[in-house]
Design a protein around this motif. Structure first.
Motif, PDB file in Angstrom:
ATOM      1  N   LYS A 187      43.976  36.325  49.110  1.00 19.26           N
ATOM      2  CA  LYS A 187      43.770  35.182  48.229  1.00 19.26           C
ATOM      3  C   LYS A 187      42.285  35.058  47.908  1.00 19.26           C
ATOM      4  O   LYS A 187      41.438  35.174  48.803  1.00 19.26           O
TER       5      LYS A 187
ATOM      6  N   LYS B 275      49.546  30.756  38.074  1.00 16.84           N
ATOM      7  CA  LYS B 275      48.847  31.648  38.995  1.00 16.84           C
ATOM      8  C   LYS B 275      48.580  32.996  38.329  1.00 16.84           C
ATOM      9  O   LYS B 275      49.188  33.357  37.329  1.00 16.84           O
TER      10      LYS B 275
ATOM     11  N   ASN C  12      47.725  37.234  39.511  1.00 15.34           N
ATOM     12  CA  ASN C  12      47.579  38.228  40.571  1.00 15.34           C
ATOM     13  C   ASN C  12      47.406  39.598  39.936  1.00 15.34           C
ATOM     14  O   ASN C  12      47.653  39.790  38.755  1.00 15.34           O
TER      15      ASN C  12
ATOM     16  N   VAL D 288      45.348  37.610  44.716  1.00 16.05           N
ATOM     17  CA  VAL D 288      46.030  36.428  44.168  1.00 16.05           C
ATOM     18  C   VAL D 288      45.101  35.230  44.196  1.00 16.05           C
ATOM     19  O   VAL D 288      44.163  35.165  44.987  1.00 16.05           O
TER      20      VAL D 288
END
Length: 162
Positions: A113, A145, A147, A161
């Motif tokens: 993350k 989000k 990623n 991510v």
């Protein structure tokens, strides 16, 4: 038929372990680029130097399932809640060098993350990683989000991510 033993309490993840082709290079990458801290180093440990067990198996076969192995490992602190072990095997000579694909048994990736996916990709590609296209998620439980999948310099897959 006897009752199953009681379920233990699984408290946390202790570590993840990856086998790498060049331990010193992998340690340098994860230390210098990702920011991991080396906690300890063990080895080389060679099955030929360790007495056989009561069944006639060498230590490596008994404990890691690889007869005749010789390995060195480094335990690193990757984040506050994750240790990351890197291992280099020098024996046996018939060890495989290819990595499984995500769809293959044993397929894997490490998800990290970050606070800024684009900045992380620019940084990682400048340090020898190869990135695919950023995935912008616009629906479902991860809407908003981002990623991206990245290969580290040793071919292991990371997922970055936000």
């Amino acid at each position: 038929m006897s009752a199953a033993p009681p379920k233990p309490r699984f408290l946390s993840v202790d570590h993840i372990s990856w086998t790498v082709p060049d331990l010193d290079a992998a340690v340098a990458f994860y230390r210098d680029v990702i920011g991991a801290e080396e906690l300890f180093r063990m080895g080389p440990m060679d099955a030929a130097d360790i007495p056989l067990d009561d069944q006639g198996r060498d230590w490596m076969e008994t404990h890691v399932g690889v007869p005749g192995a010789r390995l060195t490992l480094v335990m690193m602190k990757l984040t506050d809640n994750m240790n990351f072990q890197l291992v280099q095997y020098d024996k046996p000579v018939d060890r495989r060098q290819d990595l499984p694909r995500n769809c293959d048994r044993g397929g894997h990736h490490l998800g990290l993350k970050v606070d800024d996916v684009e900045a992380a990709i620019a940084y990682l590609t400048a340090h020898g990683c190869t990135a695919s296209e950023i995935i912008h998620i616009d629906a479902g439980p991860l809407a908003g989000k981002k990623n991206v999948y990245v290969l580290d310099p040793f071919g292991h897959q990371l997922e970055i991510v936000d």
